[in-house]
Design a protein around this motif. Structure first.
Motif, PDB file in Angstrom:
ATOM      1  N   ALA A  88       0.843  -1.211   0.000  1.00  0.00           N
ATOM      2  CA  ALA A  88       0.000   0.000   0.000  1.00  0.00           C
ATOM      3  C   ALA A  88       0.869   1.248   0.000  1.00  0.00           C
ATOM      4  O   ALA A  88       0.562   2.234  -0.675  1.00  0.00           O
ATOM      5  CB  ALA A  88      -0.914  -0.005   1.220  1.00  0.00           C
ATOM      6  N   LYS A  89       1.985   1.224   0.756  1.00  0.00           N
ATOM      7  CA  LYS A  89       2.848   2.398   0.836  1.00  0.00           C
ATOM      8  C   LYS A  89       3.719   2.538  -0.415  1.00  0.00           C
ATOM      9  O   LYS A  89       4.058   3.636  -0.823  1.00  0.00           O
ATOM     10  CB  LYS A  89       3.755   2.305   2.069  1.00  0.00           C
ATOM     11  CG  LYS A  89       3.014   2.675   3.350  1.00  0.00           C
ATOM     12  CD  LYS A  89       3.748   2.193   4.560  1.00  0.00           C
ATOM     13  CE  LYS A  89       4.714   3.185   5.127  1.00  0.00           C
ATOM     14  NZ  LYS A  89       5.222   2.752   6.437  1.00  0.00           N
ATOM     15  N   PHE A  90       4.096   1.404  -1.014  1.00  0.00           N
ATOM     16  CA  PHE A  90       5.002   1.457  -2.172  1.00  0.00           C
ATOM     17  C   PHE A  90       4.279   1.953  -3.427  1.00  0.00           C
ATOM     18  O   PHE A  90       4.852   2.650  -4.243  1.00  0.00           O
ATOM     19  CB  PHE A  90       5.625   0.077  -2.423  1.00  0.00           C
ATOM     20  CG  PHE A  90       6.848   0.150  -3.289  1.00  0.00           C
ATOM     21  CD1 PHE A  90       8.068   0.542  -2.762  1.00  0.00           C
ATOM     22  CD2 PHE A  90       6.774  -0.136  -4.640  1.00  0.00           C
ATOM     23  CE1 PHE A  90       9.191   0.643  -3.568  1.00  0.00           C
ATOM     24  CE2 PHE A  90       7.892  -0.039  -5.454  1.00  0.00           C
ATOM     25  CZ  PHE A  90       9.106   0.347  -4.918  1.00  0.00           C
ATOM     26  N   MET A  91       3.021   1.550  -3.573  1.00  0.00           N
ATOM     27  CA  MET A  91       2.272   1.924  -4.776  1.00  0.00           C
ATOM     28  C   MET A  91       1.477   3.203  -4.495  1.00  0.00           C
ATOM     29  O   MET A  91       0.771   3.269  -3.505  1.00  0.00           O
ATOM     30  CB  MET A  91       1.290   0.820  -5.185  1.00  0.00           C
ATOM     31  CG  MET A  91       1.899  -0.547  -5.384  1.00  0.00           C
ATOM     32  SD  MET A  91       3.274  -0.592  -6.533  1.00  0.00           S
ATOM     33  CE  MET A  91       2.452  -0.301  -8.082  1.00  0.00           C
ATOM     34  N   GLY A  92       1.573   4.139  -5.414  1.00  0.00           N
ATOM     35  CA  GLY A  92       0.769   5.353  -5.259  1.00  0.00           C
ATOM     36  C   GLY A  92       1.629   6.576  -5.044  1.00  0.00           C
ATOM     37  O   GLY A  92       2.585   6.537  -4.270  1.00  0.00           O
TER      38      GLY A  92
END
Ligand code: ATP
Length: 357
Positions: free
Chosen positions: A233-237
């Motif tokens: 979740a933290k890596f993508m976006g």
């Protein structure tokens, strides 16, 4: 199909366990990106597939046959690195022909030239045939390097950060070309990158890694919408997801500025038990919604304009946060604004990162 089972790699020189236990299946004709931060083990996997490194344990099969004990030359693989590695004294045509004119499957020069020219037409480099690498741009050299890998008609194409030496605009162009080319030829391709945008734009599937472990192997949209854990979740976006440490108290997740009413969550989205005290909440910047009747009010620290949207920076529940708002909302630094959240779009993770909701 490429099957990787329980693949582990410990580097002998320093005892570092670069890959813990990798299990992956890659279908024929798929374009798969290995994505993750520096040092997560992407290049190690590529080098094990190519046979440039030996695994500590585990197996790699191409079409149900183990390749672990096969020499790199016998694995039917095309390799392209970020630094092109073209022969400077040879022309483009000679560079592309070179792999066909050496080794066990050595061809007659005429035949090699015919095949080289066929592939040069596909990759649009015919007009560069008589140039030497030093007379070409980085993008042209990379196209030549890819063509040289393709002429051998390998079963698998391995690309290690092939675009990282190119400027931003050229990267966009070449990555589109690479996708088109790979899909046209239908070759199974594994592409290493640490750039999430690059991975999202070209891949059929992405393998996202951290610390020598596969965190998620999925289609690009699922990595963004359905991350398996907090790391993904933290890596993508971009901007990065907003993260809040909150406590579960009876019917709410409680924070200093706003709390989340558990009854308003979409009960069908729960994936695991929800009976601990401490949770990590993830809310993407686009899921804070401006509203007159708001869940919480906050003061705008700064506003960044990014084309049609604004990124609004504020603080809430002890975190620095970012929300994306429409430029026409006219939000300015110092404004007091109210936000709601989209209850069916937020994520809830356990403290160890496992996703609960
Ligand atoms: P990057 O994006 O920086 O290239 P990566 O994900 O490709 O990173 P690897 O090159 O696979 O990472 O390296 C994984 C880990 O193994 C790193 O911590 C690295 O320092 C270590 N490592 C790589 N090669 C060796 C080696 N020959 N000897 C010892 N350790 C190594």
């Amino acid at each position: 199909m490429i099957s990787i089972t329980n693949l582990r790699k410990v580097y002998d020189d320093n005892g570092y366990e670069a890959l813990k236990s990798i299990n992956l299946e890659i279908n024929d004709g798929e374009l798969v990106c290995l994505l993750g931060p520096s040092g997560c083990g992407k290049t190690t996997i590529l080098n094990l597939l190519a046979g440039l490194l030996d695994p500590t344990s585990g197996d790699i099969k191409f079409d149900n046959t183990s390749v672990i004990n096969k020499h790199p030359k016998d694995r039917n693989i095309g390799l392209v690195f970020q630094n092109y590695a073209l022969y400077p004294h040879m022309t483009v045509l000679e560079n592309v022909m070179f792999p066909l004119t050496v080794g066990r499957k050595k061809m007659q020069k005429k035949e090699a030239e015919k095949i080289a020219k066929k592939f040069m037409a596909i990759t649009n480099i015919v007009e560069l045939a008589n140039k030497k690498p030093g007379q070409m741009s980085g993008g042209q050299q990379q196209r030549v390097a890819i063509t040289r890998a393709l002429v051998q008609q390998p079963k698998v194409l391995l690309l290690d950060e092939p675009l990282s030496n190119l400027d931003a605009r050229l990267r966009l162009k070449i990555r589109e070309e690479i996708r088109r080319l790979i899909k046209e030829i239908g070759i199974t391709t594994i592409f290493v990158t640490h750039d999430q945008e690059e991975a999202l734009s070209i891949s059929d599937k992405i393998v996202i890694m951290d610390g020598g472990i596969v965190q998620q192997h999925d289609i690009p949209s699922n990595l963004y919408l359905e991350p398996k854990n907090l790391f993904v979740a933290k890596f993508m976006g971009n901007p990065i997801i907003n993260i809040f440490n909150m406590k579960k108290q009876e019917t709410a997740l409680v924070g200093d500025n706003f709390s989340i009413d558990i009854k308003l969550l979409d009960q069908s989205r729960f994936k695991a038990d929800f009976n601990k005290t401490n949770y990590v909440i993830g809310i993407r910047p686009e899921y804070f919604v401006l509203g007159k009747t708001a869940l919480f009010k906050t003061k705008v620290n700064t506003v960044e304009l990014i084309g049609k949207d604004n990124i609004v920076n504020f603080e809430a529940n002890g975190s620095y946060c970012k929300a994306i708002t429409d430029i026409s909302d006219g939000i300015k630094e110092g404004d007091i604004i109210g936000f709601n959240i989209k209850y069916d779009k937020i994520y809830i993770f356990e403290e160890d990162g496992a996703r609960v909701y």
